[in-house]
Design an enzyme around this catalytic site. Structure first.
Site, short mmCIF file in Angstrom:
data_model
loop_
_atom_site.label_atom_id
_atom_site.label_comp_id
_atom_site.label_asym_id
_atom_site.label_seq_id
_atom_site.Cartn_x
_atom_site.Cartn_y
_atom_site.Cartn_z
N TYR A 12 -1.44 -70.25 -15.92
CA TYR A 12 -2.31 -70.83 -16.94
C TYR A 12 -3.66 -70.12 -16.95
CZ TYR A 12 1.13 -74.57 -17.24
OH TYR A 12 2.29 -75.27 -17.44
N ASN A 46 3.00 -77.20 -27.71
CA ASN A 46 3.56 -76.07 -28.46
C ASN A 46 4.60 -76.59 -29.47
OD1 ASN A 46 4.76 -73.74 -29.34
ND2 ASN A 46 5.62 -73.14 -27.33
N CYS A 95 6.33 -70.86 -24.03
CA CYS A 95 5.42 -71.57 -23.13
C CYS A 95 6.08 -71.82 -21.78
CB CYS A 95 4.94 -72.87 -23.76
SG CYS A 95 6.26 -73.98 -24.24
N HIS A 96 7.43 -71.70 -21.74
CA HIS A 96 8.11 -71.90 -20.44
C HIS A 96 7.79 -70.78 -19.46
CE1 HIS A 96 10.88 -69.49 -22.97
NE2 HIS A 96 11.24 -68.90 -21.84
N GLU A 143 16.43 -66.14 -17.75
CA GLU A 143 15.79 -64.88 -18.11
C GLU A 143 15.76 -63.90 -16.94
OE1 GLU A 143 12.05 -65.40 -20.02
OE2 GLU A 143 12.85 -66.70 -21.58
#
Lengths: 205, 202
Positions: free
Chosen positions: B142, B165, B173-174, B200
């Site tokens: 962040y 979001n 945002c993850h 991912e």
């Protein structure tokens, strides 16, 4: 033609009241509007009138946001679209204002027995038979409804099929709430007689 | 509207409705869309992180919502903030649905969709624009995201922007995690965030 409903049954929304997504109107009130359309113009032409009703409603949405009772609003639009439909076809309306009585000689109502299930072949043989049987029974009910006097028919259709309360029914029929209630009861009684003509049953309900 | 009892005599004319209503509904949606009367089109898809609501305006994808957000509530909110002409119109979301499916199948690393950011304003929108710079399979804290913005010390505000979001998954945002290595919260739930980060990295 005005899309704005009027009459004692329609109240203004409280300031700031949320207007629901139009999808909610389609899913919640689509079935009742279709029943109403079928009662007003017959099963064959009901699809067109249903489409015209929701297209007109969507065009007017959300400027119609001060409508609190969306079902009554849609029924009013559907009724007007059905009148347009009959006018275009050179026929008199089935259900109309008290000022436009249904002519005894006109026969705009064309129930089509079996049409509801005739194109439904994917359910297999049994499904088709059931659908056709259901369609035929439905055809009998539509035909019986068509034989009712206009006010009784209107009261039965607007209240029992379109789901309006008697205040809204009386606004559409141009009579009092008590008269609308009585017409619906008389209409149902007459309908029962028409649907079971051979059995001499007592009518104490 | 109070519920009306349906007299048994009228049941036959009510019974045959479902098929006709599906057909009518589909034709109506198509016509409404072609006449430009649908301001917000939506569909719901299944995904490994649960049912997802996808909503688009003429400008592009405007909202992706997890089931936990309450899809009905999200649609009501879209009706209130954008336009009440909200209709289920799956065809308008075909591209978004296809790209998300490819993403969950690990066949897509970048989304190539028109996006409508109208639901995020000011600093929140600025944060979202920077989130798109965090590449597939990578994470940023962040604080690191805040450092990219016009308010480098607004770490908490970055957290708020992520939590609100309107386009999760598509605007990643993850991929924003805590500086101490913790995963941090996620509006789709902690489980969904773990799943996406694992997906991912694999």
């Amino acid at each position: 033609m005005s899309l704005e409903p009027s009459g004692p049954g329609h109240k203004q929304a409280a300031p700031g009241a949320a207007v629901p997504p139009f999808e909610v109107l389609v899913t919640q009130h689509g079935p009742a509007v279709l029943r109403l359309c079928r009662a007003m113009v017959g099963v064959l032409d009901a699809d067109d009138v249903w489409q015209e009703t929701f297209m007109a409603a969507l065009r007017a949405y959300p400027s119609s946001g001060n409508v609190r009772n969306f079902q009554a609003w849609l029924v009013t639009i559907a009724r007007n679209k059905a009148v347009d439909h009959h006018r275009k076809a050179g026929r008199l309306p089935l259900l109309s204002d008290s000022s436009m009585e249904f002519g005894a000689g006109a026969a705009p109502f064309r129930p089509v027995p079996g049409s509801c299930g005739s194109d439904d072949v994917q359910g297999g043989g049994d499904g088709v038979v059931r659908a056709v049987e259901a369609g035929e029974t439905a055809g009998l009910v539509w035909a019986a409804l068509a034989k009712l006097p206009p006010t009784q028919r209107g009261a039965v259709v607007y209240h029992h099929l379109a789901g309006l309360n008697y205040a809204d029914v009386s606004a559409l029929l141009g009579n009092s709430e008590a008269a609308a209630r009585r017409a619906a009861a008389d209409g149902m009684k007459a309908l029962r007689t028409l649907l079971v003509p051979s059995e001499g049953m007592e009518h104490d309900g | 509207m109070d519920e009306h009892e349906l007299p048994a005599e009228l049941a036959p004319v009510v019974a045959a409705d479902a098929e006709a209503l599906n057909r009518l509904g589909a034709a109506f949606r198509k016509r409404a869309s072609s006449e430009g009367l649908v301001d917000v089109a939506y569909r719901v898809i299944d995904s490994p992180v649960g049912r997802l609501l996808l909503a688009a305006t003429e400008a592009g994808l405007v909202r992706v919502a997890f089931a936990s957000e309450g899809h009905d509530a999200v649609l009501e909110s879209l009706a209130a903030t954008i336009s009440p002409r909200v209709l289920a119109d799956p065809a308008r979301l075909d591209a978004a649905a296809k790209e998300l499916e490819e993403y969950f199948d690990r066949r897509r690393r970048h989304f190539d969709l028109a996006l409508d950011f109208r639901l995020a304003h000011g600093f929140r929108r600025e944060v979202l624009s920077h989130l798109q710079e965090i590449g597939y399979g990578r994470t940023a804290s962040y604080a690191a995201v805040a450092a990219l913005t016009s308010s480098p010390r607004a770490v908490r505000a970055v957290g708020t922007a992520c939590a609100r979001n309107p386009l999760p998954l598509v605007v990643p945002c993850h991929r924003v995690v805590r500086s101490d290595g913790g995963q941090g919260a996620y509006l789709g739930g902690m489980e969904a965030k773990s799943l996406l980060l694992a997906l991912e990295v694999a």
